[in-house]
Design a protein around this motif. Structure first.
Motif, PDB file in Angstrom:
ATOM      1  N   ARG A 152       0.825  -1.205   0.000  1.00 33.62           N
ATOM      2  CA  ARG A 152       0.000   0.000   0.000  1.00 33.62           C
ATOM      3  C   ARG A 152       0.861   1.257   0.000  1.00 33.62           C
ATOM      4  O   ARG A 152       0.509   2.253  -0.626  1.00 33.62           O
ATOM      5  N   VAL A 153       1.975   1.192   0.716  1.00 39.19           N
ATOM      6  CA  VAL A 153       2.916   2.318   0.706  1.00 39.19           C
ATOM      7  C   VAL A 153       3.469   2.536  -0.699  1.00 39.19           C
ATOM      8  O   VAL A 153       3.433   3.648  -1.238  1.00 39.19           O
ATOM      9  N   ILE A 154       3.975   1.451  -1.299  1.00 40.45           N
ATOM     10  CA  ILE A 154       4.611   1.546  -2.616  1.00 40.45           C
ATOM     11  C   ILE A 154       3.591   1.935  -3.679  1.00 40.45           C
ATOM     12  O   ILE A 154       3.870   2.768  -4.553  1.00 40.45           O
ATOM     13  N   ARG A 155       2.393   1.359  -3.618  1.00 38.01           N
ATOM     14  CA  ARG A 155       1.392   1.670  -4.644  1.00 38.01           C
ATOM     15  C   ARG A 155       0.877   3.102  -4.511  1.00 38.01           C
ATOM     16  O   ARG A 155       0.602   3.755  -5.519  1.00 38.01           O
ATOM     17  N   THR A 156       0.763   3.592  -3.293  1.00 39.60           N
ATOM     18  CA  THR A 156       0.349   4.986  -3.115  1.00 39.60           C
ATOM     19  C   THR A 156       1.367   5.930  -3.722  1.00 39.60           C
ATOM     20  O   THR A 156       1.003   6.908  -4.404  1.00 39.60           O
ATOM     21  N   ILE A 157       2.651   5.652  -3.500  1.00 36.68           N
ATOM     22  CA  ILE A 157       3.707   6.472  -4.114  1.00 36.68           C
ATOM     23  C   ILE A 157       3.609   6.408  -5.635  1.00 36.68           C
ATOM     24  O   ILE A 157       3.709   7.424  -6.329  1.00 36.68           O
ATOM     25  N   PHE A 158       3.397   5.185  -6.152  1.00 35.49           N
ATOM     26  CA  PHE A 158       3.267   5.008  -7.598  1.00 35.49           C
ATOM     27  C   PHE A 158       2.065   5.782  -8.141  1.00 35.49           C
ATOM     28  O   PHE A 158       2.162   6.454  -9.175  1.00 35.49           O
ATOM     29  N   LEU A 159       0.929   5.700  -7.456  1.00 36.89           N
ATOM     30  CA  LEU A 159      -0.276   6.379  -7.929  1.00 36.89           C
ATOM     31  C   LEU A 159      -0.105   7.900  -7.918  1.00 36.89           C
ATOM     32  O   LEU A 159      -0.593   8.595  -8.815  1.00 36.89           O
TER      33      LEU A 159
END
Length: 286
Positions: free
Chosen positions: A157-164
């Motif tokens: 969730r951390v990594i995907r939020t940064i990606f988004l």
């Protein structure tokens, strides 16, 4: 940076140099996200991709987390981004323009308490002791009770939020992802054109025979791509020798997925002793 593009069903890794590195047969109805990392980790070729592009179904929060631990950058195409959750680092955080995007807060204590275990999992996968898909399947089976899966998902969730956040702010990133997806779809269409027999349907009922059909199809497609590259390179060299200046924009409009010069219905002879022609790579480009 080498990239890998993935497509569903018999999903494959297509490098940005248009060559399929590996393929993996996935039965219909199986979620492809858990298999997305296997091929890259098993790849023994000289080309070692570190970025994976795929369609929306090629990602999940757990896959984002595991990919990050394995040093692989996951860059899927995102559809329905408005339906995805953004996670803030702290519940006291407030953002001027994008605050409504953030629905929940990251549970850092869950990641911290399980970090040694998820790192051991990543090391086991990296060393080849277990497949990434096996871990994701096992952890996901009892996801509501499995703390390791919950921790991996929380990291994701951390990594995907940064990606988004990067996805919605950087036009160049969206263009790159769109271009990568289009390239993989072009290759998929080219594969279907190459496998013209039986209207492209796999009639075999045995799994390993189905896998053979997929791999042989990719092998033939790769050989045609190589032939097209050699042919186009020779033409470009001749034009360059005649004084025509070749620029990068012109080369960018070319594609090795040409098919009008290929006769699929001809008679072919196989000469295993014949050596392939040398390719001249030092053609001047402005």
């Amino acid at each position: 940076m080498l990239k890998c593009f993935l497509v569903r069903f018999s999903f494959f890794c297509l490098t940005e140099t248009y060559i399929a590195l590996f393929s993996h047969f996935i039965p219909c109805g199986v979620y492809e996200a858990i298999y997305i990392l296997d091929g890259i980790l098993k790849n023994m070729a000289d080309i070692q991709p570190d970025t994976v592009h795929g369609d929306t179904q090629s990602q999940s929060e757990a896959v984002f987390g595991l990919a990050h631990l394995l040093g692989i950058k996951l860059m899927p195409r995102i559809r329905g981004i408005k339906n995805l959750k953004f996670y803030r680092a702290d519940k006291e955080q407030s953002f001027q323009h994008i605050h409504p995007l953030f629905k929940e807060t990251i549970k850092w204590e869950l990641i911290e308490s399980n970090l040694p275990d998820i790192l051991r999992i990543a090391l086991s996968i990296k060393s080849g002791k277990v497949n990434a898909s096996t871990i994701l399947r096992r952890l996901g089976t009892y996801s509501r009770k499995n703390k390791l899966y919950l921790a991996l998902r929380e990291l994701g969730r951390v990594i995907r939020t940064i990606f988004l956040l990067e996805y919605i702010t950087e036009a160049q990133m969206r263009e790159t992802i769109h271009s990568a997806t289009c390239k993989s779809e072009e290759f998929n269409d080219f594969l279907q054109w190459v496998m013209f027999g039986n209207n492209g349907l796999i009639a075999e009922n045995i799994r390993h025979e189905q896998q053979k059909v997929i791999k042989y199809n990719h092998l033939v497609a790769n050989m045609i791509i190589l032939y097209n590259v050699i042919t186009m390179t020779n033409v470009i060299r001749e034009l360059s020798q005649e004084g025509l200046q070749i620029d990068t924009e012109t080369l960018g409009a070319t594609s090795p997925f040409r098919r009008e010069n290929i006769n699929r219905f001809g008679t072919y002879s196989l000469d295993m002793e014949r050596e392939g022609p040398e390719i001249e790579f030092n053609i001047p480009v402005i």
